[in-house]
Design an enzyme around this catalytic site. Structure first.
Site, PDB file in Angstrom:
ATOM      1  N   TRP A   1       0.771  -1.161  -0.159  1.00 12.87           N
ATOM      2  CA  TRP A   1      -0.084   0.060   0.093  1.00 12.87           C
ATOM      3  C   TRP A   1       0.849   1.258   0.040  1.00 12.87           C
ATOM      4  O   TRP A   1       0.426   2.530  -0.124  1.00 12.87           O
ATOM      5  CB  TRP A   1      -1.028  -0.020   1.261  1.00 12.87           C
ATOM      6  CG  TRP A   1      -2.248  -0.900   1.103  1.00 12.87           C
ATOM      7  CD1 TRP A   1      -2.142  -2.166   0.395  1.00 12.87           C
ATOM      8  CD2 TRP A   1      -3.304  -0.567   1.666  1.00 12.87           C
ATOM      9  NE1 TRP A   1      -3.631  -2.567   0.493  1.00 12.87           N
ATOM     10  CE2 TRP A   1      -4.346  -1.756   1.309  1.00 12.87           C
ATOM     11  CE3 TRP A   1      -3.944   0.350   2.450  1.00 12.87           C
ATOM     12  CZ2 TRP A   1      -5.520  -1.850   1.510  1.00 12.87           C
ATOM     13  CZ3 TRP A   1      -5.359   0.525   2.704  1.00 12.87           C
ATOM     14  CH2 TRP A   1      -5.935  -0.636   2.287  1.00 12.87           C
TER      15      TRP A   1
ATOM     16  N   GLU B   1       9.164  14.956   0.146  1.00 17.99           N
ATOM     17  CA  GLU B   1       8.332  14.759   1.024  1.00 17.99           C
ATOM     18  C   GLU B   1       8.598  15.544   2.221  1.00 17.99           C
ATOM     19  O   GLU B   1       9.597  16.160   2.472  1.00 17.99           O
ATOM     20  CB  GLU B   1       8.159  13.136   1.442  1.00 17.99           C
ATOM     21  CG  GLU B   1       7.229  12.567   0.132  1.00 17.99           C
ATOM     22  CD  GLU B   1       7.040  11.136   0.445  1.00 17.99           C
ATOM     23  OE1 GLU B   1       7.137  10.690   1.764  1.00 17.99           O
ATOM     24  OE2 GLU B   1       6.898  10.365  -0.422  1.00 17.99           O
TER      25      GLU B   1
ATOM     26  N   HIS C   1      -1.161  10.151   9.509  1.00 11.00           N
ATOM     27  CA  HIS C   1      -0.812  10.866   8.334  1.00 11.00           C
ATOM     28  C   HIS C   1      -1.636  11.820   8.038  1.00 11.00           C
ATOM     29  O   HIS C   1      -2.784  11.678   8.409  1.00 11.00           O
ATOM     30  CB  HIS C   1      -0.809   9.710   7.251  1.00 11.00           C
ATOM     31  CG  HIS C   1      -0.244  10.220   5.808  1.00 11.00           C
ATOM     32  ND1 HIS C   1      -0.814  11.069   5.000  1.00 11.00           N
ATOM     33  CD2 HIS C   1       0.866   9.756   5.058  1.00 11.00           C
ATOM     34  CE1 HIS C   1       0.023  11.505   4.083  1.00 11.00           C
ATOM     35  NE2 HIS C   1       0.918  10.478   3.920  1.00 11.00           N
TER      36      HIS C   1
ATOM     37  N   ARG D   1       5.265  15.682   9.531  1.00 11.91           N
ATOM     38  CA  ARG D   1       3.804  15.223   9.655  1.00 11.91           C
ATOM     39  C   ARG D   1       3.031  15.310  11.090  1.00 11.91           C
ATOM     40  O   ARG D   1       2.063  15.733  11.112  1.00 11.91           O
ATOM     41  CB  ARG D   1       3.772  13.582   9.560  1.00 11.91           C
ATOM     42  CG  ARG D   1       3.879  13.214   7.922  1.00 11.91           C
ATOM     43  CD  ARG D   1       3.617  11.801   7.945  1.00 11.91           C
ATOM     44  NE  ARG D   1       4.104  11.506   6.528  1.00 11.91           N
ATOM     45  CZ  ARG D   1       4.308  10.403   6.012  1.00 11.91           C
ATOM     46  NH1 ARG D   1       4.223   9.239   6.747  1.00 11.91           N
ATOM     47  NH2 ARG D   1       4.736  10.294   4.571  1.00 11.91           N
TER      48      ARG D   1
ATOM     49  N   SER E   1      10.959   4.315   6.009  1.00 12.98           N
ATOM     50  CA  SER E   1      10.525   3.068   6.539  1.00 12.98           C
ATOM     51  C   SER E   1      10.868   1.977   5.521  1.00 12.98           C
ATOM     52  O   SER E   1      11.362   0.927   5.900  1.00 12.98           O
ATOM     53  CB  SER E   1       9.031   2.934   6.805  1.00 12.98           C
ATOM     54  OG  SER E   1       8.194   3.664   5.837  1.00 12.98           O
TER      55      SER E   1
ATOM     56  N   HIS F   1      -1.324   5.971  10.869  1.00 14.10           N
ATOM     57  CA  HIS F   1      -0.485   5.451   9.365  1.00 14.10           C
ATOM     58  C   HIS F   1       0.781   4.921   9.879  1.00 14.10           C
ATOM     59  O   HIS F   1       1.021   3.776   9.320  1.00 14.10           O
ATOM     60  CB  HIS F   1      -0.063   6.920   8.922  1.00 14.10           C
ATOM     61  CG  HIS F   1       0.774   6.637   7.631  1.00 14.10           C
ATOM     62  ND1 HIS F   1       0.479   6.200   6.514  1.00 14.10           N
ATOM     63  CD2 HIS F   1       1.994   7.051   7.214  1.00 14.10           C
ATOM     64  CE1 HIS F   1       1.033   5.998   5.439  1.00 14.10           C
ATOM     65  NE2 HIS F   1       2.256   6.491   5.758  1.00 14.10           N
TER      66      HIS F   1
ATOM     67  N   ARG G   1       8.814   9.721  12.334  1.00 12.39           N
ATOM     68  CA  ARG G   1       9.467   9.017  11.516  1.00 12.39           C
ATOM     69  C   ARG G   1       9.468  10.066  10.218  1.00 12.39           C
ATOM     70  O   ARG G   1       8.585  10.842  10.182  1.00 12.39           O
ATOM     71  CB  ARG G   1       8.906   7.681  10.742  1.00 12.39           C
ATOM     72  CG  ARG G   1       9.310   7.108   9.729  1.00 12.39           C
ATOM     73  CD  ARG G   1       8.534   6.102   9.257  1.00 12.39           C
ATOM     74  NE  ARG G   1       7.097   6.527   8.737  1.00 12.39           N
ATOM     75  CZ  ARG G   1       6.690   6.358   7.682  1.00 12.39           C
ATOM     76  NH1 ARG G   1       7.494   5.789   6.593  1.00 12.39           N
ATOM     77  NH2 ARG G   1       5.659   6.958   7.463  1.00 12.39           N
TER      78      ARG G   1
END
Ligand code: SIN
Length: 530
Positions: free
Chosen positions: A43, A115, A238, A284, A385, A345, A380
């Protein structure tokens, strides 16, 4: 009883990478509770953060990771994972995975995404379906291995340890009980190297970007077996999950903001500028909290992610999966902003390991999201990851090579004993408890916390755990019951860890202690079952 040199539980990037590495050293079972490809990895949309460009450096990637981690990253672990990343990426590409490229002054180079929290473009991706491409590549390779059994629709019940069978002085992992979902039988598998690669626990919350398999099985099993669990209070929400009554758990990748998508409130304002100078691409934790505040303040149900200023062809080409999915729900993201809300998330804590996936229980390894290596700290950095999964799987394969149990091989393992009754009337209680856990975690243990809410959640969870224990011993076990038991365990670990941290840091934000307290709390939260 079956016996394998290695048992890998979970079939995402970490589990499959490990299995492929050790397939030449001995027999391997990969145990997965649905189909091989039903994983968090499949995903993943954004991609893999890795230093590959001349404009980037290991130092910058290390710095960005540590800055996002809010004081709790383990710097040597961060350095190892960042610097070993390129080699592992080359291996992945040698299996046939092709990351997106772009044309620059007449030659092709990797197309790098950006990101939140990254100071450079460094996210390798395959359009917006990177995880699926990785999963397909690794599963294809696994299918070519003769020493590997892929046990689909098999769910791990519990680890078998020396302590559980009466050798407490020299505890270690000796095997695992596995439920074959088709026959309903529980098999005993002996192995002195068990690798947990079961992913995270998003399903513990009412709203999540995770697939249904993310029920915290690995952390719960490791906890019951007596391994150390670290930093479970740091659950990453998220900021942008699609908000639509019929859409379940659909992520709108941070890469959309990386390509200049702007978050707007119900009045159309670019509100993030009020919260952080980096605007919509702030880390985030900051963005999720800002959205939560905006929603609470305005009474609106969601905020909006606007990328309508980009050319429609660019949007369709770069984000085909997101574009098509939104369109199915009647939203054309090239013409209208996407309604979004934050959702659970990623689990930044987990089973405590070193950078080789070694846990505190000999014979037990943990890799990927289920593990807490120290890479993520209190928050994170996006797309770190998959990189961690690859690097730590490789290192665990090396570390476990000569780590057999030796002297413990004579210990006989007891067969599983199960209650015999399957009372369908009681199934409703299982579903009710499941819903209750997810809602209370969302309401009391979410993005913004207080001691009072945490205590309330803790008390309710203890009651639920008592009920679940009764079911567990009296009734025939099923996947639903096992997942419920694991969810309740992990929920309680999150609450206990959060109650221990009397400060705000990274993803743990509490109104009772809004400041960061380095003197007392710049340390990991470690829990271990008595
Ligand atoms: C995303 O695409 O936004 C998810 C990437 C990640 O969580 O690392």
């Amino acid at each position: 009883m079956k016996e394998y040199d290695f048992v890998v539980i979970g079939s995402g990037i970490a589990g499959l990478s490990f299995a492929l590495k050790v397939a030449k050293q001995g027999s391997v079972a990969v145990v997965t509770k649905r189909k091989g490809a039903d994983t968090n990895t499949a995903w993943a949309q954004g991609g893999i953060a890795c230093v590959t460009s001349d404009e980037d450096s290991f130092e910058l990637h290390v710095r960005d990771t540590i800055e996002a981690g809010a004081g709790l990253c383990n710097e040597p672990v961060v350095r190892t994972i960042v610097t070993e990343g390129p080699e592992r990426i080359r291996e992945l590409m040698s299996l046939g995975l092709q990351f997106d490229q772009r044309e620059v002054s007449g030659h092709r180079e990797l197309d790098l995404g950006k990101e939140g929290g990254h100071s450079k473009r460094r996210v390798l991706h395959v359009r917006d379906a990177t995880g699926k491409e990785i999963e397909d590549t690794l599963l294809g390779e696994l299918g070519r291995q003769s020493h590997v059994d892929l046990l689909e629709n098999h769910m791990a019940v519990d680890l078998i340890t020396a302590a559980k069978v009466g050798f407490a002085a020299e505890d270690r992992c000796l095997g695992v009980y596995i439920l074959d979902e088709r026959t309903g039988e529980v098999e005993t598998i002996r192995s002195d190297r068990i690798v947990l690669a079961t992913g995270g626990c998003g399903k513990v919350y009412l709203y999540t970007t995770n697939p249904d398999i993310a029920t915290g099985d690995g952390v719960a099993m490791a906890w019951r077996a007596g391994a150390e669990i670290a930093n479970m209070e740091f659950i990453q929400f998220h900021p942008t999950c699609l908000f639509h009554v019929q859409a379940k758990s659909f992520l709108i990748s941070e890469a959309v903001r990386g390509e200049s998508g702007i978050l707007r409130n119900n009045r159309g304002e670019d509100f993030m500028k009020r919260y952080d100078a980096r605007g919509s691409l702030a880390p985030r934790d900051i963005v999720a909290r800002a959205i939560d505040a905006e929603i609470k303040r305005s009474g609106a149900k969601c905020v909006f992610l606007d990328i309508t200023h980009k050319a429609p062809e660019f949007i369709r080409e770069r984000f085909p999966h997101i574009y098509e999915t939104c369109l199915r729900f009647g939203i054309d993201m090239s013409k209208q902003p996407i309604p979004v809300v934050p959702a659970a998330h990623y689990q930044c804590g987990g089973i405590k390991t070193d950078v080789n996936g070694v846990t505190s229980l000999p014979g037990l390894y943990a890799i990927g999201e289920v593990a807490c290596t120290g890479l993520h700290g209190a928050n994170r950095l996006a797309s770190n990851s998959l990189l961690e999964g690859l690097v730590v799987a490789h290192r665990a394969a090396v570390a476990s090579k000569h780590a057999g149990s030796g002297s413990k091989r004579h210990i006989s393992l007891p067969e599983w004993k199960s209650g015999n009754v399957q009372d369908v009337d009681e199934m409703v209680v299982i579903y009710h408890n499941w819903d209750e856990i997810r809602r209370l975690m969302w309401d009391y243990v979410g993005i913004v916390r207080t001691d009072k809410r945490l205590q309330r959640a803790g008390a309710r969870l203890r009651n639920l755990q008592r009920e679940i224990r009764e079911f567990y011993w009296n009734f025939k076990i099923s996947v639903d019951l096992l997942e419920l038991r694991n969810l309740a365990t992990v929920a309680a670990l999150i609450v206990d860890s959060a109650l221990n941290r009397k400060e705000s840091r990274g993803l743990h934000y509490t109104l009772d202690y809004p400041e960061t307290q380095d003197k007392q709390f710049k340390r990991n939260t470690i829990l271990r079952r008595d």
